[in-house]
Design an enzyme around this catalytic site. Structure first.
Site, PDB file in Angstrom:
ATOM      1  N   ASP A   1       0.856  -1.194   0.000  1.00 50.09           N
ATOM      2  CA  ASP A   1       0.000   0.000   0.000  1.00 50.09           C
ATOM      3  C   ASP A   1       0.887   1.238   0.000  1.00 50.09           C
ATOM      4  O   ASP A   1       2.013   1.209   0.506  1.00 50.09           O
ATOM      5  CB  ASP A   1      -0.919   0.013   1.234  1.00 50.09           C
TER       6      ASP A   1
ATOM      7  N   TYR B   1     -11.527   7.732 -14.539  1.00 51.05           N
ATOM      8  CA  TYR B   1     -11.761   6.474 -13.815  1.00 51.05           C
ATOM      9  C   TYR B   1     -12.397   5.446 -14.751  1.00 51.05           C
ATOM     10  O   TYR B   1     -11.967   4.291 -14.817  1.00 51.05           O
ATOM     11  CB  TYR B   1     -12.672   6.747 -12.607  1.00 51.05           C
TER      12      TYR B   1
ATOM     13  N   LYS C   1     -10.630   1.983 -15.977  1.00 51.05           N
ATOM     14  CA  LYS C   1     -11.200   0.676 -15.618  1.00 51.05           C
ATOM     15  C   LYS C   1     -11.582  -0.123 -16.873  1.00 51.05           C
ATOM     16  O   LYS C   1     -11.444  -1.351 -16.885  1.00 51.05           O
ATOM     17  CB  LYS C   1     -12.403   0.851 -14.686  1.00 51.05           C
TER      18      LYS C   1
END
Ligand code: NAP
Length: 247
Positions: free
Chosen positions: A35, A153, A157
């Site tokens: 992360d 976005y 995607k």
């Protein structure tokens, strides 16, 4: 379901990635938690270790080639092999129509949500080549349909779905399965950071089930795809969306 397998999960310090890491560890996997926020990865790893599992937390920025290479190298050094990778790290980006979408935001969203998946797979695939494995890329319902004010976005995607199909074709005979998962709107810090409670209520109502999903509901699908139970499944996109895409 994942006994003695080693799995990388990116974005494992929060939300969906955290739920996947916990579920994988409870199913016997050694998990590498990557992360941007190493401290969040450490918090999740500590929970896994307390439960008796094996976890390695790492600070990683998936938009940086060296970080992705280092993530796989460290996994091989510490655990000896890589069997499963969940490329889940992602960000939301600005809300604006295409004609006004800020260029720097476009580059940032593409850098994490699409380039990041490519950079991770670029090192994961060779690491799995000798013995096979399973890669799950986190797309979205917005990898299949548009959503106003979310151009970067949505484009990223959709790119993840195409990239998944391509990698699946290229590695099908190497025993590496590559699939994409498409969650509907899931109650995680990502949504809480970007949307007001009233907006969240409106979005929940857009799903035929009239609610948001949970990170645990996504994790269950990812666990199945990661496991040998999904041995004939590759190059596919799986919605987990309360019926959103059926409309
Ligand atoms: P989240 O709670 O924000 O967790 C994502 C984690 O990844 C955060 O810790 C985040 O840090 C981290 N991250 C961001 N950029 C990174 C980078 N460059 N390298 C490594 N880690 C990075 O989000 P989530 O809701 O669990 O989302 C996980 C994935 O599911 C994303 O790919 C998202 O697009 C996808 N998804 C989510 C939903 C939803 O409704 N929640 C729906 C469909 C798909 P920061 O907090 O600093 O960003």
């Amino acid at each position: 379901m994942l006994k003695d397998k080693t799995a990388i999960i990116t974005g494992a310090g929060s939300g969906i990635g955290e739920a996947i890491a916990l579920l994988f560890a409870r199913n016997g996997a050694r998990v590498v938690l990557a992360d941007l926020h190493e401290r969040d990865a450490e918090r999740v790893a500590a929970r896994i270790i307390t439960e008796g599992g094996h976890a390695l937390p790492l600070g990683v920025d998936v938009s940086r080639p060296d970080d992705c290479e280092g993530l796989v190298r460290r996994t091989l050094r510490d655990f000896g092999r890589l069997d499963v990778a969940v490329n889940n790290a992602g960000i939301g980006g600005a809300a604006a129509p295409v004609g006004e979408y800020p260029v720097e935001e476009w580059d940032k969203v593409m850098g994490v949500n699409l380039r990041g998946v490519f950079l991770c797979m670029r090192h994961q695939l060779p690491a799995m080549h000798a013995h096979g494995g399973s890669i799950i890329n986190m797309a979205s319902i917005l990898g299949k349909v548009g959503f106003p004010l979310s151009a970067a976005y949505v484009a990223a995607k959709h790119g993840v779905v195409g990239l998944t199909e391509n990698a699946a074709l290229e590695y099908a005979t190497s025993g590496i399965r590559v699939n994409a998962v498409g969650p509907g709107f899931i109650r995680t810090p990502l949504l809480d950071k970007n949307l007001s409670p009233a907006q969240l209520e409106g979005i929940a109502a857009m799903h035929p089930m009239k609610r948001l999903g949970t990170a645990e509901e996504v994790a269950e699908l990812v666990l199945w795809l990661a496991s040998d139970k999904a041995s004939f499944v590759t190059g596919a996109y799986f919605p987990v969306d309360g019926g959103y895409l059926a409309q």
